[in-house]
Structures are given as structure tokens and as C-alpha cells.
Design an enzyme around this catalytic site. Structure first.
Site, PDB file in Angstrom:
ATOM      1  N   LEU A 271      -3.891   3.417  -4.345  1.00 41.85           N
ATOM      2  CA  LEU A 271      -3.243   2.112  -4.372  1.00 41.85           C
ATOM      3  C   LEU A 271      -1.903   2.257  -5.082  1.00 41.85           C
ATOM      4  O   LEU A 271      -1.776   3.049  -6.022  1.00 41.85           O
ATOM      5  CB  LEU A 271      -4.105   1.087  -5.126  1.00 41.85           C
ATOM      6  CG  LEU A 271      -5.430   0.666  -4.464  1.00 41.85           C
ATOM      7  CD1 LEU A 271      -6.235  -0.196  -5.421  1.00 41.85           C
ATOM      8  CD2 LEU A 271      -5.182  -0.075  -3.165  1.00 41.85           C
ATOM      9  N   ASP A 272      -0.901   1.503  -4.618  1.00 44.39           N
ATOM     10  CA  ASP A 272       0.380   1.585  -5.304  1.00 44.39           C
ATOM     11  C   ASP A 272       0.291   0.899  -6.658  1.00 44.39           C
ATOM     12  O   ASP A 272      -0.682   0.206  -6.964  1.00 44.39           O
ATOM     13  CB  ASP A 272       1.493   0.997  -4.441  1.00 44.39           C
ATOM     14  CG  ASP A 272       1.377  -0.510  -4.321  1.00 44.39           C
ATOM     15  OD1 ASP A 272       0.273  -0.969  -4.006  1.00 44.39           O
ATOM     16  OD2 ASP A 272       2.376  -1.218  -4.550  1.00 44.39           O
ATOM     17  N   ALA A 273       1.298   1.092  -7.481  1.00 39.37           N
ATOM     18  CA  ALA A 273       1.249   0.650  -8.878  1.00 39.37           C
ATOM     19  C   ALA A 273       1.057  -0.856  -9.001  1.00 39.37           C
ATOM     20  O   ALA A 273       0.358  -1.334  -9.907  1.00 39.37           O
ATOM     21  CB  ALA A 273       2.510   1.091  -9.612  1.00 39.37           C
TER      22      ALA A 273
END
Length: 251
Positions: A97-99
């Protein structure tokens, strides 16, 4: 735990990633906590070795010295000399998952890392909840990105938004069929299409299997897209907001 604990440390487990935290930092944190548990176990007793120590002769009034064989613990395995017994642990990630995204990550440790491949080959989909804001656009599609566009949104209605979502889903459904390697002339293909089981069997772009509007309160809206996982993209969640922006381009 020690060595006995390491021998039992196999399997898959889920961990929640809050927004603002990178997936790698979460994995490293999990690894650190597992290593602490492994190193907290009682170590085997230190081996003893024979050393000849210089000391006075017992019962002698004169200051004579002699060598005496003495069993002393070996310091080779002492924690302050050798350091922690376990310093690294291989942990696999089922996806990323992105930040700025939050959600559940699947991690594998030990023999459980092999199950991550089986999970990938199961053609599972991901469900997302995407928050959108009408009238603004940023350079990276995230709320903390640089503002690059601003416009009015009074003309946007829920009906228009859902019409755009239907177009997006329709185009992705066509791509799903193309990447599924299923003969569309067969009964099997028809049954899979009716039940919604058509999935890309090979590498493909990020594909949306379904998308709907959960909430519409301008300028905010909430989408619920389902996404296929057979993507060549390392960071698939970063592509979700681009579709969200397309959904917001309602005329």
C-alpha cells in the site's frame, strides 16, 4: 522463544497499516518485534572450559604461587560478547500500500512465505474505500499534493457521477475479458461473466472489477472500487486516485 520458537514461527498473518506509514516501515517494525521475542528466550547454559589460574599454595606459610586447574564459564557465547542470537528474519509481503493509504497487509514468515504465491495465484481482488474532493486536483492525486487545478463543481450531481462510474467499470470489464484468456463463445465464459468470476490470468494493468458511489455530499464523495491484483504495478494503490479523478471530471 529461542531456537524452539523459531522452529514454530511459520504462517501468514495480517497487520493494519495506518495512513502516513510506509509499508516497508511496517514490515521492519514487525520483524523487530518478532526478533525481540526470539532473543528474549533463555539461552542455553554457557559451556565451561578449564583454565590454569595462578594462586597461592594452600597451607603454605611461604608466599609460593602455583597453577591450579579451574573450570570457568566460556565468555564466547555471552550476550555482551556475541550480541543477540537472532539479527534478521525473512518476512514476505503479499501486497503493498502506498504511504497515504490505510488498510490490511498480509505478511508471511518462514514457510508461510510460500503461501503468498498461492494467494497471488488465487486471483483475489482488493476492495478499497476512496475519499474524493470535487473542484480540486493535485499533482499526485493525494490530498497533501501540490494543487494544480481548481474549478467549480455546482453542476456535478450524483446521477452524473454514477454515469461516469458506469463508463469506467464498463471499459475495465472489457479489459478483464481480454486478459482472462477465456473463450467468450463457451458456456464456461458465460457462467463466469454472470457470477463475476472473470479475472485476469496473466500480467495486466490495474483493472477495476466494480465501482460504486457510497456517499455523495459535495464537495466530498466516497467510492468503493474493487481492484484485480494481477497487476505489473509495484504500487497499485497509487493508481486508484487517477481513476477517482476521472470520476470527478463530470461535465
Amino acid at each position: 522463544m529461542g531456537l524452539a520458537g523459531l522452529a514454530r514461527l511459520h504462517g501468514l498473518f495480517a497487520a493494519y497499516k495506518p495512513p502516513g506509514l510506509k509499508w516497508k516501515h511496517l514490515r521492519d517494525t514487525v520483524e523487530l518485534q518478532l526478533l525481540k521475542g526470539l532473543n528474549a528466550g533463555k539461552r542455553p547454559a554457557s559451556e565451561h572450559r578449564v583454565r590454569f589460574l595462578l594462586g597461592p599454595v594452600e597451607g603454605s606459610e611461604e608466599k609460593e604461587l602455583t597453577l591450579t586447574a579451574t573450570s570457568v564459564p566460556s565468555l564466547i557465547d555471552h550476550p555482551l560478547v556475541r550480541g543477540p542470537a537472532f539479527t534478521s528474519l525473512k518476512i514476505g509481503m503479499g501486497h503493498r500500500l502506498d504511504a497515504q493509504a490505510s488498510g490490511v497487509l498480509v505478511l508471511g514468515v518462514g514457510r508461510g512465505r510460500r503461501l503468498l504465491t498461492d494467494m497471488y495465484n488465487a486471483h483475489l481482488t482488493k476492495d478499497y474505500t476512496v475519499h474524493g474532493l470535487l473542484g480540486k486536483a493535485t499533482d499526485d492525486f493525494c490530498e497533501d499534493g501540490r494543487l494544480v487545478e481548481k474549478t467549480t463543481y455546482d453542476h456535478v450531481t450524483r446521477e452524473k457521477l454514477e454515469r461516469i462510474l458506469a463508463l469506467i467499470q464498463g471499459s475495465h470489464q472489457k479489459a478483464l475479458v481480454m486478459y482472462s484468456n477465456v473463450d467468450l463463445q463457451t458456456q464456461e465464459a458465460y457462467e463466469m461473466a454472470v457470477s463475476g468470476e472473470i479475472r485476469p490470468m496473466n500480467k495486466s494493468p490495474m483493472l477495476i472489477t466494480g465501482i460504486r458511489c457510497l456517499q455523495f455530499a459535495p464537495p466530498e464523495f466516497l467510492l468503493d472500487p474493487g481492484v484485480s491484483v494481477r497487476s505489473t504495478s509495484v504500487n497499485k494503490t497509487a493508481q486508484i486516485p487517477s481513476e477517482e479523478r476521472e470520476a470527478g471530471n463530470v461535465n
